[in-house]
Design a protein around this motif. Structure first.
Motif, PDB file in Angstrom:
ATOM      1  N   ARG A  48       0.833  -1.207   0.000  1.00 24.98           N
ATOM      2  CA  ARG A  48       0.000   0.000   0.000  1.00 24.98           C
ATOM      3  C   ARG A  48       0.867   1.256   0.000  1.00 24.98           C
ATOM      4  O   ARG A  48       0.618   2.198  -0.751  1.00 24.98           O
ATOM      5  N   ASP A  49       1.906   1.257   0.846  1.00 23.17           N
ATOM      6  CA  ASP A  49       2.777   2.426   0.933  1.00 23.17           C
ATOM      7  C   ASP A  49       3.551   2.625  -0.364  1.00 23.17           C
ATOM      8  O   ASP A  49       3.688   3.761  -0.843  1.00 23.17           O
ATOM      9  N   ALA A  50       4.052   1.543  -0.943  1.00 22.48           N
ATOM     10  CA  ALA A  50       4.816   1.649  -2.193  1.00 22.48           C
ATOM     11  C   ALA A  50       3.938   2.193  -3.316  1.00 22.48           C
ATOM     12  O   ALA A  50       4.362   3.068  -4.090  1.00 22.48           O
ATOM     13  N   VAL A  51       2.718   1.685  -3.433  1.00 23.99           N
ATOM     14  CA  VAL A  51       1.806   2.153  -4.482  1.00 23.99           C
ATOM     15  C   VAL A  51       1.476   3.630  -4.283  1.00 23.99           C
ATOM     16  O   VAL A  51       1.462   4.417  -5.241  1.00 23.99           O
ATOM     17  N   ALA A  52       1.229   4.029  -3.041  1.00 30.01           N
ATOM     18  CA  ALA A  52       0.933   5.438  -2.760  1.00 30.01           C
ATOM     19  C   ALA A  52       2.115   6.325  -3.128  1.00 30.01           C
ATOM     20  O   ALA A  52       1.933   7.432  -3.674  1.00 30.01           O
ATOM     21  N   ARG A  53       3.318   5.843  -2.861  1.00 23.41           N
ATOM     22  CA  ARG A  53       4.507   6.636  -3.186  1.00 23.41           C
ATOM     23  C   ARG A  53       4.723   6.729  -4.685  1.00 23.41           C
ATOM     24  O   ARG A  53       5.168   7.766  -5.197  1.00 23.41           O
ATOM     25  N   VAL A  54       4.426   5.651  -5.418  1.00 22.33           N
ATOM     26  CA  VAL A  54       4.528   5.710  -6.878  1.00 22.33           C
ATOM     27  C   VAL A  54       3.571   6.773  -7.413  1.00 22.33           C
ATOM     28  O   VAL A  54       3.945   7.611  -8.247  1.00 22.33           O
ATOM     29  N   ARG A  55       2.344   6.741  -6.943  1.00 24.90           N
ATOM     30  CA  ARG A  55       1.363   7.734  -7.400  1.00 24.90           C
ATOM     31  C   ARG A  55       1.834   9.148  -7.113  1.00 24.90           C
ATOM     32  O   ARG A  55       1.757  10.043  -7.966  1.00 24.90           O
ATOM     33  N   ALA A  56       2.343   9.357  -5.897  1.00 25.39           N
ATOM     34  CA  ALA A  56       2.774  10.706  -5.512  1.00 25.39           C
ATOM     35  C   ALA A  56       3.993  11.148  -6.314  1.00 25.39           C
ATOM     36  O   ALA A  56       4.034  12.274  -6.835  1.00 25.39           O
ATOM     37  N   GLU A  57       4.991  10.287  -6.429  1.00 24.63           N
ATOM     38  CA  GLU A  57       6.235  10.669  -7.099  1.00 24.63           C
ATOM     39  C   GLU A  57       6.046  10.829  -8.602  1.00 24.63           C
ATOM     40  O   GLU A  57       6.774  11.601  -9.243  1.00 24.63           O
ATOM     41  N   ALA A  58       5.071  10.117  -9.183  1.00 21.38           N
ATOM     42  CA  ALA A  58       4.842  10.199 -10.621  1.00 21.38           C
ATOM     43  C   ALA A  58       3.763  11.202 -10.988  1.00 21.38           C
ATOM     44  O   ALA A  58       3.478  11.413 -12.173  1.00 21.38           O
ATOM     45  N   GLY A  59       3.152  11.818  -9.972  1.00 21.45           N
ATOM     46  CA  GLY A  59       2.109  12.793 -10.240  1.00 21.45           C
ATOM     47  C   GLY A  59       0.805  12.181 -10.702  1.00 21.45           C
ATOM     48  O   GLY A  59       0.011  12.840 -11.393  1.00 21.45           O
ATOM     49  N   LEU A  60       0.552  10.929 -10.317  1.00 20.26           N
ATOM     50  CA  LEU A  60      -0.696  10.276 -10.683  1.00 20.26           C
ATOM     51  C   LEU A  60      -1.800  10.679  -9.706  1.00 20.26           C
ATOM     52  O   LEU A  60      -1.532  11.170  -8.604  1.00 20.26           O
ATOM     53  N   LYS A  99      11.907  -0.548  -5.674  1.00 18.31           N
ATOM     54  CA  LYS A  99      12.777  -1.532  -5.036  1.00 18.31           C
ATOM     55  C   LYS A  99      12.008  -2.375  -4.024  1.00 18.31           C
ATOM     56  O   LYS A  99      12.256  -3.578  -3.884  1.00 18.31           O
ATOM     57  N   THR A 100      11.067  -1.749  -3.321  1.00 16.96           N
ATOM     58  CA  THR A 100      10.261  -2.487  -2.344  1.00 16.96           C
ATOM     59  C   THR A 100       9.434  -3.568  -3.027  1.00 16.96           C
ATOM     60  O   THR A 100       9.431  -4.731  -2.606  1.00 16.96           O
ATOM     61  N   LEU A 101       8.731  -3.193  -4.085  1.00 11.54           N
ATOM     62  CA  LEU A 101       7.873  -4.147  -4.778  1.00 11.54           C
ATOM     63  C   LEU A 101       8.685  -5.218  -5.494  1.00 11.54           C
ATOM     64  O   LEU A 101       8.340  -6.410  -5.451  1.00 11.54           O
ATOM     65  N   GLN A 102       9.769  -4.816  -6.142  1.00  9.62           N
ATOM     66  CA  GLN A 102      10.642  -5.806  -6.766  1.00  9.62           C
ATOM     67  C   GLN A 102      11.149  -6.794  -5.724  1.00  9.62           C
ATOM     68  O   GLN A 102      11.180  -8.007  -5.975  1.00  9.62           O
TER      69      GLN A 102
END
Length: 253
Positions: free
Chosen positions: A49-61, A88-91
Motif C-alpha cells: 500500500r505504501d509503495a503504491v501510494a509513493r509511486v502515485r505521488a512521485e509520478a504525479g498520478l 525496489k520495495t515491490l521488486q
C-alpha cells in the motif's frame, strides 16, 4: 602491501559480487510481468500500500490511479534504472517469492563465495550495501548455486535504511549501525562515485573492475582496484591489499 585487517567488509552487489546482466536481465525480467498481479494480490500488505501510494505521488498520478497506471510508471523506472524506493520495495517482494519458490537462483562470480567464506572464517564480518531492498539482498545471498551465503552476512543496507549510495552520510549511518570506526570498514564496489562517498566518510575503499561489466573501463582515481576478490586475502600479518599506489583511506583508528 599488508595493512591492518578490517573489522568489516561491506559489499556492493551489481557488477561487484554478481554480473550486471544477472540482475538487470534475470531479476528485472522476472519482476516485470509480475508487478501488477503482485499489487492486486496483496492489497492489505502495508508495504505494498505504501509503495503504491509513493509511486502515485512521485509520478504525479491521481491518488486513486489504478494498478495499470502504477505499473506503467514502475516499468518506466525499470527501463531507466531509476533507484526509486517504492520500485525496489515491490521488486524485492516479488523476487523474495521467486527465490523461495525455487524459480530464481542468484548468480555470483566464481571468486566470490570462497572469498566470503574465507573472510568470515578469519573473523572479518560482512555486510551488504545495495540499491535493491534489504529483503531482496538477503534472498539473493541465501539462494545461490554455491549454497546459502546469507548466513555469512551480518547486515543488509539499502537506500531506505542507509540512504543514497553516492552520499557520504549514508556510509556514516552504516558505520554507526555496525558499531565500527569508519577506518575499520572496507567497501568494495565497481562504481567510483560510491567509493568516493565511502572514502569521504573515512572508509577504506577498493574498486572492483570485472571484465565485461559496464564499468570495466571506469576511472577509479586513487582507489585501489582489483579484478577478483582473490586479490584481497588474509595473511599472517593482517589484511593483504594489492599495492596499486596511494591508498584513499587512513589507518584504522
Amino acid at each position: 602491501m599488508t595493512g591492518t585487517r578490517p573489522a568489516w567488509i561491506v559489499l556492493d552487489i551489481e557488477g561487484t559480487t554478481s554480473s550486471t546482466r544477472s540482475v538487470r536481465t534475470g531479476l528485472y525480467e522476472y519482476a516485470r510481468p509480475r508487478l501488477g498481479p503482485w499489487i492486486d494480490a496483496h492489497p492489505e500488505d502495508p508495504e505494498v500500500r505504501d509503495a503504491v501510494a509513493r509511486v502515485r505521488a512521485e509520478a504525479g498520478l491521481a491518488a486513486d490511479a489504478g494498478t495499470a497506471d502504477v505499473v506503467v510508471v514502475l516499468r518506466r523506472w525499470m527501463d531507466g534504472d531509476v533507484k526509486a524506493t517504492p520500485l525496489k520495495t515491490l521488486q524485492g517482494q516479488v523476487w523474495a517469492a521467486g527465490f523461495a519458490g525455487g524459480e530464481l537462483t542468484a548468480h555470483f562470480f566464481p571468486d566470490v563465495p570462497p572469498a566470503l567464506r574465507a573472510w568470515h572464517a578469519a573473523g572479518t564480518r560482512l555486510a551488504v550495501f545495495s540499491s535493491g531492498s534489504a529483503r531482496a539482498q538477503e534472498s539473493w545471498f541465501r539462494h545461490t548455486g554455491a549454497g546459502d551465503l546469507a548466513s555469512l552476512v551480518d547486515g543488509f543496507f539499502d537506500t531506505v535504511n542507509a540512504g543514497a549510495k553516492r552520499e557520504a552520510a549514508s556510509y556514516r549511518r552504516i558505520a554507526e549501525a555496525l558499531g565500527a570506526p569508519a577506518g575499520a570498514v572496507l567497501f568494495l564496489s565497481d562504481v567510483p562515485a560510491e567509493l568516493d562517498a565511502a572514502a569521504e566518510a573515512g572508509w577504506r575503499t577498493t574498486g572492483v573492475r570485472r571484465p565485461g561489466e559496464p564499468l570495466e573501463e571506469a576511472g577509479f582515481g586513487r582507489h585501489r582496484v582489483v579484478a577478483s576478490f582473490g586479490e584481497l586475502d588474509f595473511g599472517e600479518a593482517g589484511f593483504r591489499e594489492p599495492d596499486l599506489g596511494e591508498p584513499s583511506f587512513g589507518e584504522v583508528r
